[in-house]
Scaffold this motif. Structure first.
Motif, PDB file in Angstrom:
ATOM      1  N   PRO A 115      79.636  18.982  20.077  1.00  0.00           N
ATOM      2  CA  PRO A 115      78.897  17.835  20.624  1.00  0.00           C
ATOM      3  C   PRO A 115      77.586  17.561  19.907  1.00  0.00           C
ATOM      4  O   PRO A 115      77.179  16.411  19.772  1.00  0.00           O
ATOM      5  N   GLY A 116      76.914  18.608  19.431  1.00  0.00           N
ATOM      6  CA  GLY A 116      75.643  18.404  18.744  1.00  0.00           C
ATOM      7  C   GLY A 116      75.785  17.654  17.433  1.00  0.00           C
ATOM      8  O   GLY A 116      74.816  17.114  16.900  1.00  0.00           O
ATOM      9  N   MET A 117      76.989  17.610  16.888  1.00  0.00           N
ATOM     10  CA  MET A 117      77.276  16.846  15.668  1.00  0.00           C
ATOM     11  C   MET A 117      78.093  15.593  15.985  1.00  0.00           C
ATOM     12  O   MET A 117      78.518  14.896  15.063  1.00  0.00           O
ATOM     13  N   HIS A 118      78.350  15.365  17.268  1.00  0.00           N
ATOM     14  CA  HIS A 118      79.237  14.283  17.689  1.00  0.00           C
ATOM     15  C   HIS A 118      80.568  14.373  16.942  1.00  0.00           C
ATOM     16  O   HIS A 118      81.083  13.375  16.426  1.00  0.00           O
ATOM     17  N   LEU A 119      81.089  15.578  16.889  1.00  0.00           N
ATOM     18  CA  LEU A 119      82.368  15.835  16.219  1.00  0.00           C
ATOM     19  C   LEU A 119      83.400  16.237  17.273  1.00  0.00           C
ATOM     20  O   LEU A 119      83.153  17.126  18.091  1.00  0.00           O
ATOM     21  N   VAL A 120      84.526  15.548  17.253  1.00  0.00           N
ATOM     22  CA  VAL A 120      85.626  15.872  18.163  1.00  0.00           C
ATOM     23  C   VAL A 120      86.932  15.808  17.376  1.00  0.00           C
ATOM     24  O   VAL A 120      87.191  14.817  16.692  1.00  0.00           O
ATOM     25  N   VAL A 121      87.708  16.846  17.471  1.00  0.00           N
ATOM     26  CA  VAL A 121      89.041  16.843  16.861  1.00  0.00           C
ATOM     27  C   VAL A 121      90.054  17.262  17.928  1.00  0.00           C
ATOM     28  O   VAL A 121      90.036  18.401  18.401  1.00  0.00           O
ATOM     29  N   PRO A 122      90.917  16.325  18.345  1.00  0.00           N
ATOM     30  CA  PRO A 122      91.954  16.693  19.310  1.00  0.00           C
ATOM     31  C   PRO A 122      93.101  17.422  18.609  1.00  0.00           C
ATOM     32  O   PRO A 122      93.464  17.061  17.480  1.00  0.00           O
ATOM     33  N   LEU A 123      93.627  18.429  19.251  1.00  0.00           N
ATOM     34  CA  LEU A 123      94.716  19.222  18.661  1.00  0.00           C
ATOM     35  C   LEU A 123      95.973  19.018  19.490  1.00  0.00           C
ATOM     36  O   LEU A 123      96.012  19.378  20.673  1.00  0.00           O
ATOM     37  N   GLU A 124      96.973  18.435  18.854  1.00  0.00           N
ATOM     38  CA  GLU A 124      98.205  18.130  19.571  1.00  0.00           C
ATOM     39  C   GLU A 124      98.993  19.409  19.826  1.00  0.00           C
ATOM     40  O   GLU A 124      99.069  20.297  18.964  1.00  0.00           O
ATOM     41  N   GLY A 161     100.645  16.927   8.163  1.00  0.00           N
ATOM     42  CA  GLY A 161     100.637  16.154   6.937  1.00  0.00           C
ATOM     43  C   GLY A 161     100.527  14.660   7.118  1.00  0.00           C
ATOM     44  O   GLY A 161     100.435  13.929   6.136  1.00  0.00           O
ATOM     45  N   LYS A 162     100.498  14.198   8.356  1.00  0.00           N
ATOM     46  CA  LYS A 162     100.444  12.759   8.606  1.00  0.00           C
ATOM     47  C   LYS A 162      99.059  12.393   9.135  1.00  0.00           C
ATOM     48  O   LYS A 162      98.561  13.009  10.080  1.00  0.00           O
ATOM     49  N   ALA A 163      98.450  11.381   8.502  1.00  0.00           N
ATOM     50  CA  ALA A 163      97.113  10.957   8.919  1.00  0.00           C
ATOM     51  C   ALA A 163      97.190  10.219  10.245  1.00  0.00           C
ATOM     52  O   ALA A 163      98.023   9.317  10.412  1.00  0.00           O
ATOM     53  N   VAL A 164      96.335  10.597  11.179  1.00  0.00           N
ATOM     54  CA  VAL A 164      96.312   9.923  12.484  1.00  0.00           C
ATOM     55  C   VAL A 164      94.866   9.659  12.882  1.00  0.00           C
ATOM     56  O   VAL A 164      93.959  10.413  12.535  1.00  0.00           O
ATOM     57  N   GLN A 165      94.669   8.568  13.632  1.00  0.00           N
ATOM     58  CA  GLN A 165      93.337   8.204  14.103  1.00  0.00           C
ATOM     59  C   GLN A 165      93.184   8.439  15.601  1.00  0.00           C
ATOM     60  O   GLN A 165      92.088   8.277  16.146  1.00  0.00           O
ATOM     61  N   ALA A 166      94.249   8.821  16.255  1.00  0.00           N
ATOM     62  CA  ALA A 166      94.192   9.183  17.673  1.00  0.00           C
ATOM     63  C   ALA A 166      95.523   9.836  18.028  1.00  0.00           C
ATOM     64  O   ALA A 166      96.547   9.550  17.409  1.00  0.00           O
ATOM     65  N   ILE A 167      95.485  10.717  19.022  1.00  0.00           N
ATOM     66  CA  ILE A 167      96.733  11.299  19.504  1.00  0.00           C
ATOM     67  C   ILE A 167      96.938  10.866  20.951  1.00  0.00           C
ATOM     68  O   ILE A 167      96.011  10.327  21.587  1.00  0.00           O
ATOM     69  N   ASP A 168      98.103  11.092  21.472  1.00  0.00           N
ATOM     70  CA  ASP A 168      98.355  10.814  22.884  1.00  0.00           C
ATOM     71  C   ASP A 168      97.534  11.815  23.710  1.00  0.00           C
ATOM     72  O   ASP A 168      97.722  13.032  23.578  1.00  0.00           O
ATOM     73  N   PRO A 169      96.610  11.317  24.556  1.00  0.00           N
ATOM     74  CA  PRO A 169      95.747  12.240  25.314  1.00  0.00           C
ATOM     75  C   PRO A 169      96.541  13.247  26.149  1.00  0.00           C
ATOM     76  O   PRO A 169      96.085  14.378  26.356  1.00  0.00           O
ATOM     77  N   ALA A 170      97.717  12.846  26.605  1.00  0.00           N
ATOM     78  CA  ALA A 170      98.517  13.750  27.442  1.00  0.00           C
ATOM     79  C   ALA A 170      99.116  14.898  26.643  1.00  0.00           C
ATOM     80  O   ALA A 170      99.555  15.897  27.220  1.00  0.00           O
ATOM     81  N   LEU A 171      99.152  14.742  25.319  1.00  0.00           N
ATOM     82  CA  LEU A 171      99.765  15.772  24.476  1.00  0.00           C
ATOM     83  C   LEU A 171      98.743  16.712  23.847  1.00  0.00           C
ATOM     84  O   LEU A 171      99.099  17.580  23.059  1.00  0.00           O
ATOM     85  N   ALA A 172      97.477  16.535  24.219  1.00  0.00           N
ATOM     86  CA  ALA A 172      96.448  17.400  23.644  1.00  0.00           C
ATOM     87  C   ALA A 172      96.586  18.807  24.203  1.00  0.00           C
ATOM     88  O   ALA A 172      96.755  19.011  25.410  1.00  0.00           O
ATOM     89  N   SER A 173      96.495  19.762  23.318  1.00  0.00           N
ATOM     90  CA  SER A 173      96.522  21.167  23.726  1.00  0.00           C
ATOM     91  C   SER A 173      95.103  21.724  23.803  1.00  0.00           C
ATOM     92  O   SER A 173      94.741  22.434  24.755  1.00  0.00           O
ATOM     93  N   HIS A 174      94.297  21.397  22.811  1.00  0.00           N
ATOM     94  CA  HIS A 174      92.903  21.827  22.771  1.00  0.00           C
ATOM     95  C   HIS A 174      92.117  20.779  21.992  1.00  0.00           C
ATOM     96  O   HIS A 174      92.696  19.834  21.447  1.00  0.00           O
ATOM     97  N   THR A 175      90.808  20.967  21.949  1.00  0.00           N
ATOM     98  CA  THR A 175      89.994  20.214  21.000  1.00  0.00           C
ATOM     99  C   THR A 175      89.085  21.196  20.284  1.00  0.00           C
ATOM    100  O   THR A 175      88.768  22.271  20.815  1.00  0.00           O
TER     101      THR A 175
END
Lengths: 277, 226
Positions: free
Chosen positions: B148-157, B130-144
């Motif tokens: 790439p063909g759409m230049h779309l990336v969503v990091p999943l904490e 529920g909280k808007a974020v523009q980046a997450i801590d890279p070390a806390l990423a579980s998946h993305t």
């Protein structure tokens, strides 16, 4: 009164010379300008010249082979049902010497020409961390980072900005620094005539001078896993004003992650991951 | 007229028949192995025009109800509300797709921190719980979830290591520890795009990029824009 046997060798030589005189100028002037990879950069244009030289050199050789093949198929074919002995085959010191000398000269010429061309600007190829052909004058360094399965790009002169698209200013000398975070990839900007392997822990330098504004294809040229075939993108060469605008926009978008990025380095050794075996 | 076939001819024909059958069987086996791919699951239409929803969950391991091996995987909720093991999704062209990811897996960390910044999504912003974020801590990423063909990336904490009541095997219910990530993206014209996870999350494989990271149905798949 019996007639003298035909001089096959002279006939073949004559036909070869005639065919070469016709096809070699065509290869140089008609085919040559259309040979790959095009004129997207100084290096690409030089590669077109190189390919034209190779084509011109090989055209008379191809003519000799094809004329000999056709001549043999027509003149030496068996006629009638009776199987006959072929003509006696004898060695000919003059022909053998001419063949050895001419092929040696061609190979040495091409080796010398290729070496000279490489030493000019590196011909757009990856030259390793200490390039033989260094850039002349100012360069824009751009780091290419290969990873399974995408290339990303860092611009050290713009605060270590990293982007997922490759945009370059027109008429600028660019020094690519190609590396990888995991497997071996190969950065291939086809229309720019650039191809450099991306090895983890290695900084592979390739130099190119861009031409006019255009788009160009980027591909991975080293089988690198499941999505290797999809590891492709389109880059852009744009005028300097558009490049400045693009950089400004990218820096703004990059700001949220800038604090988490490692400093720019020629290579990266990502920390061991919790699950990475 | 009687055709007499020699013993050699019979042996030759029999050998040819056996070889032919063997080759056909081998081709059928290899072709079947290579062609197996999960069915595509369509996004659900919404009341808003040109908008659809896709609901996913990421799990540390699959339960017995799913295909083996029980690697880390994505699941998708189908039109009947059933969690299916598929990574092939179908979405409408020229529309907005709202994606909800229920993230049940722990953190592994990104090899390239740059990918911890959402890109290609509406507003370049995602919502995490529920909280808007523009980046997450890279070390806390579980998946993305990356296309790439759409230049779309969503990091999943990832779920915290010490979070209580963690889900061990899919399907996981909302009572289990999880993060809820939502985002929207616009589709363009029709086409097939591959998507993937960028986090080296394949436990026990070299560099974390083998097994599920190289198998459609786990951490990779296709997005068909129709």
């Amino acid at each position: 009164m019996s007639s003298s046997p035909p001089r096959h060798g002279r006939r073949i030589a004559l036909y070869t010379i005639i065919a070469s005189l016709i096809t070699t100028p065509l290869a140089a002037l008609v085919l040559g300008p259309h040979l790959p990879p095009g004129h997207g950069s100084r290096e690409a244009a030089a590669q077109v010249t190189d390919n034209t030289v190779l084509t011109v050199v090989m055209t008379p050789i191809a003519c000799l082979v094809l004329v000999y093949f056709a001549y043999a198929a027509i003149v030496f074919r068996q006629r009638g049902t009776e199987i006959e002995e072929g003509a006696t085959t004898r060695g000919h010191a003059g022909i053998q010497t001419a063949w050895i000398v001419s092929t040696t000269a061609i190979v040495l010429f091409l080796a010398g020409y290729g070496t000279w061309a490489l030493l000019q600007t590196g011909s757009g190829s990856g030259q390793g961390p200490v390039p033989m052909a260094s850039a002349d004058g100012a360069v824009l360094p751009v780091q290419v980072i290969g990873q399974q399965w995408e290339f990303t790009y860092r611009y050290p002169t713009y605060g270590g900005l990293e982007t997922s698209t490759l945009v370059l200013p027109a008429h600028t000398q660019v020094e690519f620094h190609v590396t990888s975070l995991d497997a071996i990839h190969s950065f291939w900007a086809y229309d720019l005539g650039v191809k450099a392997d991306a090895n983890p822990g290695a900084d592979n330098v390739a130099i190119v001078r861009t031409g006019d504004a255009r788009s160009f294809d980027v591909r991975c040229a080293e089988v690198c896993g499941l999505w290797h075939g999809y590891m492709a993108d389109t880059g852009q060469v744009v005028d300097s004003a558009s490049f400045a605008t693009w950089v400004a926009g990218q820096r703004k978008a990059f700001a949220p992650i800038a604090g988490s990025m490692p400093p720019y380095r020629p290579t990266y050794q990502p920390d061991p991951q919790r699950r990475a075996g | 007229m009687v055709v007499v076939v020699s013993n050699f001819g019979k042996k030759l024909a029999a050998t040819g028949l056996v070889l032919g059958l063997f080759s056909a069987g081998l081709a059928w086996y290899i072709g079947g192995y290579l062609m197996v791919t999960p069915d595509s699951v369509a996004s659900a239409a919404t009341s808003a025009p040109a908008t659809s929803e896709l609901t996913l969950q990421t799990v540390a391991g699959l339960g017995d109800a799913y295909s083996q091996p029980t690697w880390v995987a994505y699941l998708v909720k189908d039109a009947h509300g059933v969690w299916r093991q598929s990574t092939n999704f179908t979405v409408p062209a020229n529309s907005t797709v709202r994606v909800t990811v229920l993230q049940y897996d722990g953190a592994s960390g990104l090899r390239n921190p740059f990918l911890a910044r959402p890109e290609g999504v509406v507003g370049n912003t995602i919502e995490v719980d529920g909280k808007a974020v523009q980046a997450i801590d890279p070390a806390l990423a579980s998946h993305t979830f990356a296309i790439p063909g759409m230049h779309l990336v969503v990091p999943l904490e990832g779920v915290a290591d010490d979070a209580p009541d963690q889900c061990e095997a899919a399907p996981c219910g909302l009572e289990k520890a999880h993060r809820t990530i939502t985002f929207s993206f616009h589709t363009g014209s029709r086409g097939r795009f591959r998507w993937q996870c960028f986090v080296p999350c394949a436990a026990g494989f070299i560099h974390g990029f083998g097994g599920p990271m190289q198998t459609i149905g786990y951490m990779d798949g296709f997005l068909d824009v129709v």
